[in-house]
Design a protein around this motif. Structure first.
Motif, mmCIF file in Angstrom:
data_model
loop_
_atom_site.group_PDB
_atom_site.id
_atom_site.type_symbol
_atom_site.label_atom_id
_atom_site.label_comp_id
_atom_site.label_asym_id
_atom_site.label_seq_id
_atom_site.Cartn_x
_atom_site.Cartn_y
_atom_site.Cartn_z
ATOM 1 N N GLY A 207 -8.373 -6.733 -10.228
ATOM 2 C CA GLY A 207 -7.785 -7.796 -10.991
ATOM 3 C C GLY A 207 -7.367 -9.216 -10.230
ATOM 4 O O GLY A 207 -7.371 -9.080 -9.033
ATOM 5 N N LEU A 208 -7.169 -10.456 -11.033
ATOM 6 C CA LEU A 208 -6.730 -11.240 -10.335
ATOM 7 C C LEU A 208 -5.683 -11.724 -11.296
ATOM 8 O O LEU A 208 -5.697 -11.874 -12.567
ATOM 9 N N TRP A 209 -4.530 -12.270 -10.742
ATOM 10 C CA TRP A 209 -3.430 -12.904 -11.385
ATOM 11 C C TRP A 209 -2.725 -14.153 -10.733
ATOM 12 O O TRP A 209 -2.861 -14.370 -9.430
ATOM 13 N N VAL A 210 -2.543 -14.926 -11.593
ATOM 14 C CA VAL A 210 -1.918 -16.382 -11.123
ATOM 15 C C VAL A 210 -0.424 -16.362 -11.054
ATOM 16 O O VAL A 210 0.116 -16.257 -12.428
ATOM 17 N N GLY A 211 0.463 -16.757 -9.925
ATOM 18 C CA GLY A 211 1.783 -16.816 -10.155
ATOM 19 C C GLY A 211 2.095 -18.129 -9.494
ATOM 20 O O GLY A 211 1.340 -18.643 -8.829
ATOM 21 N N GLU A 212 3.463 -18.628 -9.684
ATOM 22 C CA GLU A 212 3.780 -19.717 -9.098
ATOM 23 C C GLU A 212 3.683 -19.672 -7.521
ATOM 24 O O GLU A 212 3.619 -20.516 -6.838
ATOM 25 N N ASN A 213 4.208 -18.935 -6.767
ATOM 26 C CA ASN A 213 4.020 -18.701 -5.418
ATOM 27 C C ASN A 213 4.431 -17.168 -4.857
ATOM 28 O O ASN A 213 4.826 -16.249 -5.843
ATOM 29 N N GLU A 214 3.715 -16.812 -3.754
ATOM 30 C CA GLU A 214 3.775 -15.346 -3.502
ATOM 31 C C GLU A 214 5.047 -14.902 -3.244
ATOM 32 O O GLU A 214 5.966 -15.455 -2.641
ATOM 33 N N GLY A 215 5.288 -13.487 -3.977
ATOM 34 C CA GLY A 215 6.693 -13.103 -3.640
ATOM 35 C C GLY A 215 6.564 -11.601 -4.032
ATOM 36 O O GLY A 215 5.632 -11.167 -5.014
ATOM 37 N N ALA A 216 7.331 -10.612 -3.588
ATOM 38 C CA ALA A 216 7.341 -9.201 -3.986
ATOM 39 C C ALA A 216 7.715 -9.034 -5.372
ATOM 40 O O ALA A 216 7.194 -8.057 -5.838
ATOM 41 N N LYS A 217 8.577 -9.848 -5.904
ATOM 42 C CA LYS A 217 8.712 -9.468 -7.262
ATOM 43 C C LYS A 217 7.579 -9.641 -8.175
ATOM 44 O O LYS A 217 7.266 -8.847 -9.130
ATOM 45 N N PHE A 218 6.630 -10.533 -8.132
ATOM 46 C CA PHE A 218 5.407 -10.802 -8.601
ATOM 47 C C PHE A 218 4.689 -9.612 -8.418
ATOM 48 O O PHE A 218 3.621 -9.150 -9.204
ATOM 49 N N TRP A 219 4.552 -9.175 -7.135
ATOM 50 C CA TRP A 219 3.478 -8.093 -6.819
ATOM 51 C C TRP A 219 4.109 -6.837 -7.541
ATOM 52 O O TRP A 219 3.236 -6.085 -7.939
ATOM 53 N N LEU A 220 5.323 -6.538 -7.802
ATOM 54 C CA LEU A 220 5.929 -5.744 -8.435
ATOM 55 C C LEU A 220 5.064 -5.547 -9.879
ATOM 56 O O LEU A 220 4.866 -4.702 -10.511
ATOM 57 N N ARG A 221 5.245 -6.883 -10.407
ATOM 58 C CA ARG A 221 4.399 -6.925 -11.762
ATOM 59 C C ARG A 221 3.006 -6.566 -11.695
ATOM 60 O O ARG A 221 2.820 -5.859 -12.736
ATOM 61 N N VAL A 222 2.530 -7.008 -10.565
ATOM 62 C CA VAL A 222 0.974 -6.482 -10.468
ATOM 63 C C VAL A 222 0.828 -5.074 -10.597
ATOM 64 O O VAL A 222 0.096 -4.443 -11.191
ATOM 65 N N LEU A 223 1.583 -4.331 -9.575
ATOM 66 C CA LEU A 223 1.365 -2.891 -9.396
ATOM 67 C C LEU A 223 1.984 -2.314 -10.734
ATOM 68 O O LEU A 223 1.089 -1.324 -11.042
ATOM 69 N N THR A 224 2.799 -2.641 -11.628
ATOM 70 C CA THR A 224 3.111 -2.140 -12.866
ATOM 71 C C THR A 224 2.016 -2.360 -13.578
ATOM 72 O O THR A 224 1.596 -1.484 -14.657
ATOM 73 N N GLU A 225 1.326 -3.596 -13.707
ATOM 74 C CA GLU A 225 0.000 -3.664 -14.715
ATOM 75 C C GLU A 225 -1.007 -2.745 -14.407
ATOM 76 O O GLU A 225 -1.686 -1.980 -15.164
ATOM 77 N N LEU A 226 -1.295 -2.716 -12.820
ATOM 78 C CA LEU A 226 -2.297 -1.513 -12.425
ATOM 79 C C LEU A 226 -1.803 -0.125 -12.912
ATOM 80 O O LEU A 226 -2.718 0.577 -13.449
ATOM 81 N N GLN A 227 -0.693 0.287 -13.055
ATOM 82 C CA GLN A 227 -0.216 1.695 -13.499
ATOM 83 C C GLN A 227 -0.290 1.690 -15.059
ATOM 84 O O GLN A 227 -0.713 2.742 -15.519
ATOM 85 N N ASN A 228 -0.154 0.537 -15.967
ATOM 86 C CA ASN A 228 -0.297 0.620 -17.181
ATOM 87 C C ASN A 228 -1.877 0.728 -17.619
ATOM 88 O O ASN A 228 -1.832 1.234 -18.674
#
Length: 408
Positions: A207-228
């Motif tokens: 996948g590709l995801w667009v966020g305001e700036n790179e951070g662990a919090k957004f990566w957590l969202r990405v990983l959760t989506e992969l799990q879902n």
């Protein structure tokens, strides 16, 4: 034999068509090729009408059949290389629905594909418009080009929400940065990229995801989506040294082995070193991560600290701080070590994505970013090769290390 005869017939027909025509007359605007295209389309439309009515033009069988031909209407249509004025046949009942040039459509098959192909190569809307007009003499508005490329967004959304495999042996997680307009300002925006090696050893962009700036919090969202989307386990995750990243992975996939990118770590270490001494320090660091065992690597780090700590104490301190996640790759054979000790696999993809974004000043929306990235990725994926030469052996070793976590 039949093929040769067919080719001979085609050659004879071409000789007749070309007789009396100069070379420049054949390909020029309004020349023979354009005329043949127009006539071919019109002939196809007449064939569609015949199929619709069930009888040939002028055939007595069509009399009193309830429907009949009713002249034609002019329509201007575009192809990838020219623009044509064609005659579209009509029927009296108005029930004829052309397939080659559908109602309310002014572009022949292939036009959209050509525009999208140019867009995928990094050309901007204005460049595509200028190129089509300069080379082919076709006037296309920027809004039409945007409409054509926007049709890709449905594919992007379907691709981004597709179900994923339950287990991925290796996943690379990284981000690249682009400029995007937001609330009247241009700012750096992170595009998060998840690239995996599947159970067959083939690369798959998850996948590709667009966020305001790179951070662990957004990566957590990405990983959760992969799990879902169906991912139940990632055996090894190769990442950069972003603060909080390993913890974000552990919170979603607690059994995943995390490998920090050695290349990123070396670059970070060399920031403390003057240009004059970087080559020597990099060579000494190399003895750490190229050691045959983790014990030998620990000794190499001690030797490095003894030589350089007085002047650059932050380097060995940083390596010791991240040591558990820096040394994961020592548990594997050289073939696997090679593909997990660095995020080069995803950085190579990122380099190709940057090629199509470098010409653009700033993207207007997130959709514009995803559209360009998706097209570039799709194009790049056609040239992907196996990352591990002997994947069968690598998979066998992974099955020994991870046991029943790896499906048979």
């Amino acid at each position: 034999m039949a093929k040769k005869k067919q080719n001979a017939d085609v050659d004879a027909l071409l000789d007749q068509l070309l007789e009396g025509h100069a070379a420049e007359e054949i390909l020029e605007k309004g020349g023979l090729v354009e005329d043949l295209t127009r006539r071919l389309v019109e002939r196809a439309l007449q064939g569609e009408m015949t199929d619709h009515l069930g009888y040939e033009k002028g055939d007595p069988e069509g009399r009193n059949g309830g429907n009949s031909r009713n002249g034609s209407t002019s329509k201007r249509v575009k192809t990838g290389t020219s623009e044509h004025e064609i005659e579209v046949p009509r029927d009296r009942l108005g029930s004829f629905e052309p397939k080659i040039v559908p109602k309310h459509k002014r572009r022949l098959p292939g036009f959209d594909d050509k525009v999208i192909a140019l867009y995928a190569r990094g050309m901007t809307t204005r460049e595509i418009q200028s190129g089509l007009e300069e080379i082919y003499g076709v006037e296309v508005s920027p809004s039409l080009i945007s409409a054509v490329t926007d049709s890709v967004l449905d594919d992007v959304r379907e691709w981004q929400s597709r179900p994923l495999e339950a287990v991925y042996p290796i996943v690379y997680l990284d981000a690249i940065h682009v400029k995007m307009r937001s609330k009247g300002h241009v700012q750096n925006t992170a595009v998060y990229v998840a690239l995996a090696l599947d159970l067959e050893g083939k690369k798959e962009l998850l996948g590709l995801w667009v966020g305001e700036n790179e951070g662990a919090k957004f990566w957590l969202r990405v990983l959760t989506e992969l799990q879902n989307r169906g991912v139940r386990d990632i055996l090894i995750a190769a990442i950069d040294g972003l603060k909080g990243f390993p913890e974000a992975i552990e919170s979603v996939f607690p059994k995943t082995h995390v490998q920090l990118c050695i290349v990123h770590m070396v670059r970070s270490s060399l920031r403390f070193v003057s240009w004059k001494e970087r080559k020597t320090v990099a060579k000494d660091l190399r003895s750490v991560y190229t050691a045959p065992t983790v014990e030998a690597a620990e000794q190499a780090l001690e030797d490095f600290a003894g030589k350089w700590d007085e002047r650059f104490p932050m380097i060995s301190l940083s390596w010791r701080k991240h040591w558990p996640n820096l040394t994961t790759f020592f548990d594997y054979t050289p073939a696997i070590r090679k593909v997990i000790y660095t995020t080069n696999a995803v950085e190579s993809l990122n380099a190709q994505l940057r090629k199509v974004t470098k010409k653009r000043g700033a993207f207007p929306t997130q959709d514009a970013v995803l559209k360009v990235m998706y097209l570039a990725m799709t194009r790049a994926a056609k040239r992907w090769k196996m990352s591990v030469q002997d994947w069968t052996s690598a998979l066998n070793q992974l099955s020994i290390v991870f046991g029943d976590r790896l499906p048979v």
